[in-house]
Design a protein around this motif. Structure first.
Motif, PDB file in Angstrom:
ATOM      1  N   GLY A  10     -29.916  -0.603 -30.061  1.00 45.45           N
ATOM      2  CA  GLY A  10     -30.552   0.644 -30.764  1.00 45.45           C
ATOM      3  C   GLY A  10     -30.863   1.710 -29.749  1.00 45.45           C
ATOM      4  N   SER A  11     -31.835   2.400 -30.150  1.00 45.86           N
ATOM      5  CA  SER A  11     -32.259   3.559 -29.305  1.00 45.86           C
ATOM      6  C   SER A  11     -32.741   3.348 -27.718  1.00 45.86           C
ATOM      7  N   GLY A  12     -33.179   2.244 -27.637  1.00 45.72           N
ATOM      8  CA  GLY A  12     -33.581   1.735 -26.119  1.00 45.72           C
ATOM      9  C   GLY A  12     -34.827   2.232 -25.913  1.00 45.72           C
ATOM     10  N   SER A  13     -35.750   2.595 -26.715  1.00 47.24           N
ATOM     11  CA  SER A  13     -37.107   2.856 -26.288  1.00 47.24           C
ATOM     12  C   SER A  13     -37.783   1.652 -25.391  1.00 47.24           C
ATOM     13  N   ASN A  14     -37.570   0.683 -25.828  1.00 47.47           N
ATOM     14  CA  ASN A  14     -38.111  -0.415 -24.893  1.00 47.47           C
ATOM     15  C   ASN A  14     -37.657  -0.493 -23.556  1.00 47.47           C
ATOM     16  N   LEU A  15     -36.246  -0.407 -23.663  1.00 48.27           N
ATOM     17  CA  LEU A  15     -35.568  -0.136 -22.209  1.00 48.27           C
ATOM     18  C   LEU A  15     -36.261   0.706 -21.434  1.00 48.27           C
ATOM     19  N   LEU A  87     -34.182  -9.067 -24.160  1.00 46.44           N
ATOM     20  CA  LEU A  87     -33.560  -8.609 -25.328  1.00 46.44           C
ATOM     21  C   LEU A  87     -34.530  -7.223 -25.813  1.00 46.44           C
ATOM     22  N   ALA A  88     -33.830  -6.048 -26.154  1.00 47.78           N
ATOM     23  CA  ALA A  88     -34.552  -5.187 -26.324  1.00 47.78           C
ATOM     24  C   ALA A  88     -34.045  -4.550 -27.593  1.00 47.78           C
ATOM     25  N   GLY A  89     -34.381  -5.040 -28.725  1.00 46.85           N
ATOM     26  CA  GLY A  89     -33.775  -4.511 -29.963  1.00 46.85           C
ATOM     27  C   GLY A  89     -32.297  -4.838 -29.997  1.00 46.85           C
ATOM     28  N   PHE A  90     -31.970  -6.006 -29.393  1.00 49.09           N
ATOM     29  CA  PHE A  90     -30.654  -6.640 -29.485  1.00 49.09           C
ATOM     30  C   PHE A  90     -30.407  -7.491 -31.009  1.00 49.09           C
ATOM     31  N   MET A  91     -29.587  -6.761 -31.858  1.00 52.41           N
ATOM     32  CA  MET A  91     -29.654  -7.325 -33.219  1.00 52.41           C
ATOM     33  C   MET A  91     -28.468  -8.454 -33.486  1.00 52.41           C
ATOM     34  N   ARG A  92     -28.776  -9.519 -32.529  1.00 50.69           N
ATOM     35  CA  ARG A  92     -27.853 -10.467 -32.824  1.00 50.69           C
ATOM     36  C   ARG A  92     -28.633 -11.829 -32.463  1.00 50.69           C
ATOM     37  N   ASN A 108     -37.643 -12.094 -25.837  1.00 55.51           N
ATOM     38  CA  ASN A 108     -37.191 -10.972 -26.967  1.00 55.51           C
ATOM     39  C   ASN A 108     -38.675 -10.347 -27.408  1.00 55.51           C
ATOM     40  N   ILE A 109     -38.389  -9.284 -27.978  1.00 51.61           N
ATOM     41  CA  ILE A 109     -39.592  -8.511 -28.527  1.00 51.61           C
ATOM     42  C   ILE A 109     -39.446  -8.416 -29.919  1.00 51.61           C
ATOM     43  N   HIS A 110     -40.564  -8.732 -30.763  1.00 52.49           N
ATOM     44  CA  HIS A 110     -40.165  -8.850 -32.100  1.00 52.49           C
ATOM     45  C   HIS A 110     -41.258  -7.742 -32.728  1.00 52.49           C
ATOM     46  N   PRO A 111     -40.988  -6.869 -33.868  1.00 49.33           N
ATOM     47  CA  PRO A 111     -42.113  -5.967 -34.497  1.00 49.33           C
ATOM     48  C   PRO A 111     -42.881  -6.752 -35.385  1.00 49.33           C
ATOM     49  N   SER A 112     -43.342  -7.710 -35.141  1.00 46.46           N
ATOM     50  CA  SER A 112     -44.352  -8.598 -36.269  1.00 46.46           C
ATOM     51  C   SER A 112     -45.082  -9.561 -35.510  1.00 46.46           C
ATOM     52  N   PRO A 118     -40.041 -13.002 -39.401  1.00 45.24           N
ATOM     53  CA  PRO A 118     -39.074 -12.726 -38.634  1.00 45.24           C
ATOM     54  C   PRO A 118     -37.835 -12.062 -39.272  1.00 45.24           C
ATOM     55  N   GLY A 119     -36.817 -11.909 -38.402  1.00 45.25           N
ATOM     56  CA  GLY A 119     -35.490 -11.351 -39.149  1.00 45.25           C
ATOM     57  C   GLY A 119     -35.534  -9.814 -38.702  1.00 45.25           C
ATOM     58  N   ALA A 120     -34.473  -9.232 -39.360  1.00 46.62           N
ATOM     59  CA  ALA A 120     -33.911  -7.653 -39.174  1.00 46.62           C
ATOM     60  C   ALA A 120     -34.933  -6.673 -39.610  1.00 46.62           C
ATOM     61  N   MET A 145     -34.161 -18.185 -35.001  1.00 46.55           N
ATOM     62  CA  MET A 145     -34.559 -16.745 -35.325  1.00 46.55           C
ATOM     63  C   MET A 145     -35.826 -16.338 -35.136  1.00 46.55           C
ATOM     64  N   ASP A 146     -36.218 -15.895 -34.198  1.00 49.17           N
ATOM     65  CA  ASP A 146     -37.547 -15.534 -33.406  1.00 49.17           C
ATOM     66  C   ASP A 146     -38.730 -16.451 -33.703  1.00 49.17           C
ATOM     67  N   THR A 147     -37.964 -17.728 -33.035  1.00 44.43           N
ATOM     68  CA  THR A 147     -39.004 -18.816 -33.130  1.00 44.43           C
ATOM     69  C   THR A 147     -39.492 -19.465 -31.797  1.00 44.43           C
ATOM     70  N   ILE A 171     -46.439   0.337 -33.924  1.00 45.95           N
ATOM     71  CA  ILE A 171     -45.737  -1.012 -33.249  1.00 45.95           C
ATOM     72  C   ILE A 171     -45.010  -0.693 -31.960  1.00 45.95           C
ATOM     73  N   HIS A 172     -44.479   0.536 -31.852  1.00 48.69           N
ATOM     74  CA  HIS A 172     -43.436   0.873 -30.886  1.00 48.69           C
ATOM     75  C   HIS A 172     -44.422   1.125 -29.699  1.00 48.69           C
ATOM     76  N   GLU A 173     -45.239   1.728 -29.892  1.00 51.85           N
ATOM     77  CA  GLU A 173     -46.352   2.300 -28.836  1.00 51.85           C
ATOM     78  C   GLU A 173     -46.888   0.863 -28.221  1.00 51.85           C
ATOM     79  N   LEU A 174     -47.041   0.000 -28.999  1.00 52.81           N
ATOM     80  CA  LEU A 174     -47.655  -1.298 -28.489  1.00 52.81           C
ATOM     81  C   LEU A 174     -46.719  -2.034 -27.675  1.00 52.81           C
ATOM     82  N   GLU A 175     -45.487  -2.120 -28.133  1.00 47.83           N
ATOM     83  CA  GLU A 175     -44.401  -2.531 -27.720  1.00 47.83           C
ATOM     84  C   GLU A 175     -44.039  -2.258 -26.320  1.00 47.83           C
ATOM     85  N   HIS A 176     -44.055  -0.861 -26.039  1.00 46.74           N
ATOM     86  CA  HIS A 176     -43.898  -0.150 -24.730  1.00 46.74           C
ATOM     87  C   HIS A 176     -44.986  -0.676 -23.748  1.00 46.74           C
TER      88      HIS A 176
END
Ligand code: GAR
Length: 202
Positions: A10-15, A87-92, A108-112, A118-120, A145-147, A171-176
Motif C-alpha cells: 500500500g501507501s508505505g508510510s511504515n516503509l 512486512l509493512a502492509g503486505f496483504m498476503r 510484521n506490523i499489525h494494527p491491533s 487479526p486479518g485484513a 494469520m498474525d499469530t 495507530i499509524h503514528e504509533l506504528e511509525h
C-alpha cells in the motif's frame, strides 16, 4: 551491515518511517536493500524510488498458487542476500515454505492488539466491536494469520468520535515509532525468543 527487504502492498508510510529511522541512525548497521510489492501502483514503490532504493513488482497474476509465488520470492531474496524480511502492509499470507526459509527473520506490523482482531480489517473490526483501547503489534511471522511471537505492542485510546480513518491514523503514528524500534532491536540481536515469548535485552 544487515540487508533488509521491505514488502508492502500500500501507501508505505511504515516503509517511510523505517527509511527515515535509518537516515537518522535510529536504526544502525542496516539498509533497505530492496522494496517489493505485489501491487504495481503501490505508493511504497514510489517512496523507495525517491530514495534510490531498488524496487521489484511481483504480481500474483503471474502465478497459479501462493506456493509458486513465494518460491520465486524466496529465490529472489536469497539472490539478494537478504538478512531480514519486513512486512509493512503486505496483504498476503506467507506460505510455510517462505516462513521456513527465514526462521525468526520475518517481522510484521499489525494494527491491533493481537491476538484481538487479526486479518485484513482489524481497525474496522475493533471499532465495530466497541473496544475502548486499540493499538498495534510488531511480531515475528509464523505460518498462521498474525499469530507469531509478539516483540512490541502498544495501545492508543479509542474516542467516541472516532471513525475507522481517525483511529487508523492514531495507530499509524504509533506504528511509525514502534516498527523502527523493533527492527533496531532485531538488528542488534537484542530479542531472545523462548517459545511464544520474546524478551528484550536492551
Ligand atoms: C498498517 O497500518 C499495517 O499495520 C497494516 O497495513 C497498514 C499499512 O500502512 N497491516 C495489516 O493490516 C496487516 N494485516 P502503510 O502502507 O502506510 O505502511
Amino acid at each position: 551491515m544487515k540487508r533488509i527487504a521491505v514488502l508492502a502492498s500500500g501507501s508505505g508510510s511504515n516503509l517511510q518511517a523505517i527509511m527515515d529511522a535509518i537516515e537518522r541512525r535510529d536504526i544502525t548497521n542496516a539498509e533497505v536493500a530492496v522494496v517489493i510489492s505485489d501491487r504495481k501502483n503501490a505508493y511504497a514503490l514510489e517512496r523507495a524510488r525517491q530514495k534510490s532504493i531498488p524496487v521489484k513488482h511481483q504480481s500474483s497474476k503471474n502465478y497459479q498458487s501462493r506456493e509458486e509465488y513465494d518460491r520465486d520470492l524466496v529465490t529472489y531474496l536469497t539472490e539478494q542476500q537478504i538478512d531480514l524480511v519486513v512486512l509493512a502492509g503486505f496483504m498476503r499470507l506467507m506460505t510455510p515454505h517462505f516462513v521456513a526459509a527465514y526462521p525468526n527473520r520475518i517481522l510484521n506490523i499489525h494494527p491491533s492488539l493481537l491476538p484481538a482482531f487479526p486479518g485484513a480489517h482489524s481497525v474496522r473490526d475493533a471499532l465495530a466491536y466497541g473496544v475502548k483501547v486499540a493499538g498495534c503489534t510488531v511480531h515475528f511471522v509464523d505460518e498462521g494469520m498474525d499469530t507469531g511471537p509478539i516483540i512490541l505492542q502498544e495501545a492508543v485510546p479509542v474516542y467516541d468520535s472516532d471513525t475507522e480513518e481517525s483511529l487508523h491514523e492514531r495507530i499509524h503514528e504509533l506504528e511509525h515509532r514502534l516498527y523502527p524500534r523493533a527492527i533496531e532491536l532485531w538488528v542488534q540481536d537484542k530479542i531472545k525468543i523462548e517459545g511464544r515469548r520474546c524478551f528484550i535485552n536492551d
